[in-house]
Design a protein around this motif. Structure first.
Motif, PDB file in Angstrom:
ATOM      1  N   GLY A 125       0.775  -1.230   0.000  1.00 18.59           N
ATOM      2  CA  GLY A 125       0.000   0.000   0.000  1.00 18.59           C
ATOM      3  C   GLY A 125       0.809   1.283   0.000  1.00 18.59           C
ATOM      4  O   GLY A 125       0.252   2.372  -0.139  1.00 18.59           O
ATOM      5  N   LEU A 126       2.121   1.200   0.146  1.00 20.29           N
ATOM      6  CA  LEU A 126       2.938   2.405   0.234  1.00 20.29           C
ATOM      7  C   LEU A 126       2.877   3.247  -1.036  1.00 20.29           C
ATOM      8  O   LEU A 126       2.724   4.461  -0.979  1.00 20.29           O
ATOM      9  CB  LEU A 126       4.395   2.058   0.560  1.00 20.29           C
ATOM     10  N   LYS A 127       2.964   2.591  -2.189  1.00 20.06           N
ATOM     11  CA  LYS A 127       2.944   3.342  -3.449  1.00 20.06           C
ATOM     12  C   LYS A 127       1.670   4.164  -3.611  1.00 20.06           C
ATOM     13  O   LYS A 127       1.690   5.247  -4.179  1.00 20.06           O
ATOM     14  CB  LYS A 127       3.106   2.395  -4.638  1.00 20.06           C
ATOM     15  N   ASP A 128       0.564   3.659  -3.092  1.00 21.12           N
ATOM     16  CA  ASP A 128      -0.709   4.363  -3.217  1.00 21.12           C
ATOM     17  C   ASP A 128      -0.872   5.463  -2.173  1.00 21.12           C
ATOM     18  O   ASP A 128      -1.723   6.326  -2.320  1.00 21.12           O
ATOM     19  CB  ASP A 128      -1.872   3.375  -3.082  1.00 21.12           C
ATOM     20  N   THR A 129      -0.076   5.426  -1.121  1.00 24.25           N
ATOM     21  CA  THR A 129      -0.247   6.352  -0.008  1.00 24.25           C
ATOM     22  C   THR A 129       0.826   7.428   0.054  1.00 24.25           C
ATOM     23  O   THR A 129       0.581   8.525   0.546  1.00 24.25           O
ATOM     24  CB  THR A 129      -0.249   5.565   1.330  1.00 24.25           C
ATOM     25  N   ILE A 130       2.014   7.131  -0.462  1.00 26.93           N
ATOM     26  CA  ILE A 130       3.113   8.086  -0.327  1.00 26.93           C
ATOM     27  C   ILE A 130       2.779   9.407  -1.013  1.00 26.93           C
ATOM     28  O   ILE A 130       2.200   9.440  -2.086  1.00 26.93           O
ATOM     29  CB  ILE A 130       4.443   7.498  -0.856  1.00 26.93           C
ATOM     30  N   ALA A 135      19.668  10.495   6.759  1.00 24.81           N
ATOM     31  CA  ALA A 135      18.897  11.705   6.490  1.00 24.81           C
ATOM     32  C   ALA A 135      17.537  11.729   7.193  1.00 24.81           C
ATOM     33  O   ALA A 135      17.132  12.785   7.681  1.00 24.81           O
ATOM     34  CB  ALA A 135      18.727  11.900   4.982  1.00 24.81           C
ATOM     35  N   PRO A 136      16.814  10.607   7.299  1.00 24.80           N
ATOM     36  CA  PRO A 136      15.528  10.670   8.003  1.00 24.80           C
ATOM     37  C   PRO A 136      15.678  11.128   9.459  1.00 24.80           C
ATOM     38  O   PRO A 136      14.839  11.837   9.988  1.00 24.80           O
ATOM     39  CB  PRO A 136      15.003   9.232   7.948  1.00 24.80           C
ATOM     40  N   GLN A 137      16.790  10.745  10.085  1.00 32.38           N
ATOM     41  CA  GLN A 137      17.010  11.180  11.460  1.00 32.38           C
ATOM     42  C   GLN A 137      17.263  12.688  11.515  1.00 32.38           C
ATOM     43  O   GLN A 137      16.783  13.378  12.417  1.00 32.38           O
ATOM     44  CB  GLN A 137      18.176  10.419  12.099  1.00 32.38           C
ATOM     45  N   LYS A 138      17.980  13.189  10.542  1.00 35.77           N
ATOM     46  CA  LYS A 138      18.222  14.640  10.486  1.00 35.77           C
ATOM     47  C   LYS A 138      16.898  15.383  10.358  1.00 35.77           C
ATOM     48  O   LYS A 138      16.681  16.408  11.015  1.00 35.77           O
ATOM     49  CB  LYS A 138      19.157  14.977   9.335  1.00 35.77           C
ATOM     50  N   ILE A 139      16.010  14.877   9.512  1.00 34.05           N
ATOM     51  CA  ILE A 139      14.698  15.505   9.340  1.00 34.05           C
ATOM     52  C   ILE A 139      13.910  15.432  10.649  1.00 34.05           C
ATOM     53  O   ILE A 139      13.226  16.373  11.037  1.00 34.05           O
ATOM     54  CB  ILE A 139      13.909  14.831   8.187  1.00 34.05           C
ATOM     55  N   MET A 140      14.029  14.317  11.366  1.00 33.01           N
ATOM     56  CA  MET A 140      13.338  14.183  12.648  1.00 33.01           C
ATOM     57  C   MET A 140      13.808  15.250  13.626  1.00 33.01           C
ATOM     58  O   MET A 140      13.003  15.920  14.265  1.00 33.01           O
ATOM     59  CB  MET A 140      13.583  12.800  13.249  1.00 33.01           C
ATOM     60  N   TRP A 141      15.122  15.437  13.745  1.00 32.63           N
ATOM     61  CA  TRP A 141      15.650  16.434  14.679  1.00 32.63           C
ATOM     62  C   TRP A 141      15.209  17.833  14.280  1.00 32.63           C
ATOM     63  O   TRP A 141      14.856  18.649  15.139  1.00 32.63           O
ATOM     64  CB  TRP A 141      17.182  16.355  14.746  1.00 32.63           C
ATOM     65  N   LEU A 142      15.235  18.140  12.995  1.00 30.99           N
ATOM     66  CA  LEU A 142      14.801  19.462  12.532  1.00 30.99           C
ATOM     67  C   LEU A 142      13.310  19.684  12.781  1.00 30.99           C
ATOM     68  O   LEU A 142      12.886  20.777  13.173  1.00 30.99           O
ATOM     69  CB  LEU A 142      15.117  19.636  11.041  1.00 30.99           C
ATOM     70  N   THR A 143      12.526  18.641  12.571  1.00 23.92           N
ATOM     71  CA  THR A 143      11.085  18.742  12.798  1.00 23.92           C
ATOM     72  C   THR A 143      10.782  18.946  14.282  1.00 23.92           C
ATOM     73  O   THR A 143       9.953  19.789  14.650  1.00 23.92           O
ATOM     74  CB  THR A 143      10.369  17.488  12.272  1.00 23.92           C
ATOM     75  N   VAL A 167       2.042  10.738   4.675  1.00 17.18           N
ATOM     76  CA  VAL A 167       3.106   9.760   4.435  1.00 17.18           C
ATOM     77  C   VAL A 167       4.091  10.390   3.451  1.00 17.18           C
ATOM     78  O   VAL A 167       3.733  10.696   2.324  1.00 17.18           O
ATOM     79  CB  VAL A 167       2.549   8.431   3.868  1.00 17.18           C
ATOM     80  N   MET A 168       5.309  10.614   3.905  1.00 12.83           N
ATOM     81  CA  MET A 168       6.283  11.359   3.117  1.00 12.83           C
ATOM     82  C   MET A 168       7.592  10.591   2.959  1.00 12.83           C
ATOM     83  O   MET A 168       7.861   9.647   3.689  1.00 12.83           O
ATOM     84  CB  MET A 168       6.594  12.690   3.809  1.00 12.83           C
ATOM     85  N   SER A 169       8.402  11.060   2.036  1.00 12.42           N
ATOM     86  CA  SER A 169       9.735  10.506   1.817  1.00 12.42           C
ATOM     87  C   SER A 169      10.654  11.649   1.393  1.00 12.42           C
ATOM     88  O   SER A 169      10.236  12.564   0.684  1.00 12.42           O
ATOM     89  CB  SER A 169       9.716   9.452   0.722  1.00 12.42           C
ATOM     90  N   ILE A 170      11.891  11.575   1.837  1.00 11.52           N
ATOM     91  CA  ILE A 170      12.866  12.586   1.423  1.00 11.52           C
ATOM     92  C   ILE A 170      13.766  12.082   0.300  1.00 11.52           C
ATOM     93  O   ILE A 170      14.649  12.786  -0.145  1.00 11.52           O
ATOM     94  CB  ILE A 170      13.728  13.041   2.621  1.00 11.52           C
ATOM     95  N   TYR A 171      13.527  10.861  -0.153  1.00  7.20           N
ATOM     96  CA  TYR A 171      14.392  10.256  -1.150  1.00  7.20           C
ATOM     97  C   TYR A 171      13.882  10.383  -2.585  1.00  7.20           C
ATOM     98  O   TYR A 171      14.302   9.647  -3.460  1.00  7.20           O
ATOM     99  CB  TYR A 171      14.647   8.787  -0.809  1.00  7.20           C
ATOM    100  N   SER A 174      20.266   0.987   3.794  1.00 11.85           N
ATOM    101  CA  SER A 174      19.819   1.917   2.772  1.00 11.85           C
ATOM    102  C   SER A 174      20.819   2.004   1.622  1.00 11.85           C
ATOM    103  O   SER A 174      22.013   2.185   1.843  1.00 11.85           O
ATOM    104  CB  SER A 174      19.630   3.309   3.379  1.00 11.85           C
ATOM    105  N   PRO A 175      20.319   1.879   0.386  1.00 14.28           N
ATOM    106  CA  PRO A 175      21.206   2.045  -0.765  1.00 14.28           C
ATOM    107  C   PRO A 175      21.476   3.528  -1.045  1.00 14.28           C
ATOM    108  O   PRO A 175      22.271   3.864  -1.901  1.00 14.28           O
ATOM    109  CB  PRO A 175      20.406   1.403  -1.908  1.00 14.28           C
ATOM    110  N   ILE A 176      20.800   4.402  -0.317  1.00 20.45           N
ATOM    111  CA  ILE A 176      20.948   5.838  -0.501  1.00 20.45           C
ATOM    112  C   ILE A 176      22.233   6.297   0.175  1.00 20.45           C
ATOM    113  O   ILE A 176      22.603   5.809   1.238  1.00 20.45           O
ATOM    114  CB  ILE A 176      19.722   6.582   0.103  1.00 20.45           C
ATOM    115  N   LYS A 177      22.899   7.252  -0.419  1.00 18.47           N
ATOM    116  CA  LYS A 177      24.184   7.722   0.092  1.00 18.47           C
ATOM    117  C   LYS A 177      24.115   8.151   1.555  1.00 18.47           C
ATOM    118  O   LYS A 177      24.997   7.842   2.340  1.00 18.47           O
ATOM    119  CB  LYS A 177      24.687   8.880  -0.774  1.00 18.47           C
ATOM    120  N   CYS A 178      23.080   8.874   1.926  1.00 17.39           N
ATOM    121  CA  CYS A 178      22.956   9.335   3.308  1.00 17.39           C
ATOM    122  C   CYS A 178      21.751   8.679   3.960  1.00 17.39           C
ATOM    123  O   CYS A 178      20.675   9.254   4.026  1.00 17.39           O
ATOM    124  CB  CYS A 178      22.844  10.851   3.376  1.00 17.39           C
ATOM    125  N   GLY A 179      21.950   7.466   4.421  1.00 21.69           N
ATOM    126  CA  GLY A 179      20.867   6.726   5.049  1.00 21.69           C
ATOM    127  C   GLY A 179      20.381   7.357   6.346  1.00 21.69           C
ATOM    128  O   GLY A 179      19.299   7.051   6.821  1.00 21.69           O
TER     129      GLY A 179
END
Length: 106
Positions: A5-10, A54-62, A15-19, A47-52
């Motif tokens: 269901g993620l593809k239909d909800t993102i 990043a979600p934590q950084k967004i959490m701290w900023l939020t 439900v967000m993504s920074i990638y 995570s295959p993403i260079k900065c895995g």
């Protein structure tokens, strides 16, 4: 594809993504406009993403945005990661875990 269901909800229903460029713009808008509710942040362990981390950084900023904006008591900030710690390197994980406790991040 791994989460049903993620593809239909993102990009909708908070439900967000920074990638992805499109979704990262929506994430920024969501962070700026959300003033109450449950804020759930996750991190993929391999995570295959260079900065895995990043979600934590967004959490701290939020969390900081909510605190400075005067509505921190109206949001519940939660962090979920498969490694069981705030950060996989013990030295940093302990410091970040302590900071999470101080700031009421579950």
């Amino acid at each position: 594809d791994h989460i049903e269901g993620l593809k239909d909800t993102i990009g909708k229903n908070g439900v967000m993504s920074i990638y992805d460029y499109e979704y990262s713009q929506l994430t920024q808008q969501c962070v700026k406009t959300t003033k109450a509710g449950n804020l759930i942040f996750t991190q993929h362990m391999d995570s295959p993403i260079k900065c895995g981390g990043a979600p934590q950084k967004i959490m701290w900023l939020t969390e900081d945005n909510a605190r400075r904006g005067g509505f921190r008591d109206s949001v519940k900030v939660m962090w979920f990661a498969p490694q069981g710690a705030m950060f996989p390197v013990k030295k940093y994980g302990e410091i970040l875990g302590k900071l999470a406790d101080e700031r009421g991040i579950e």
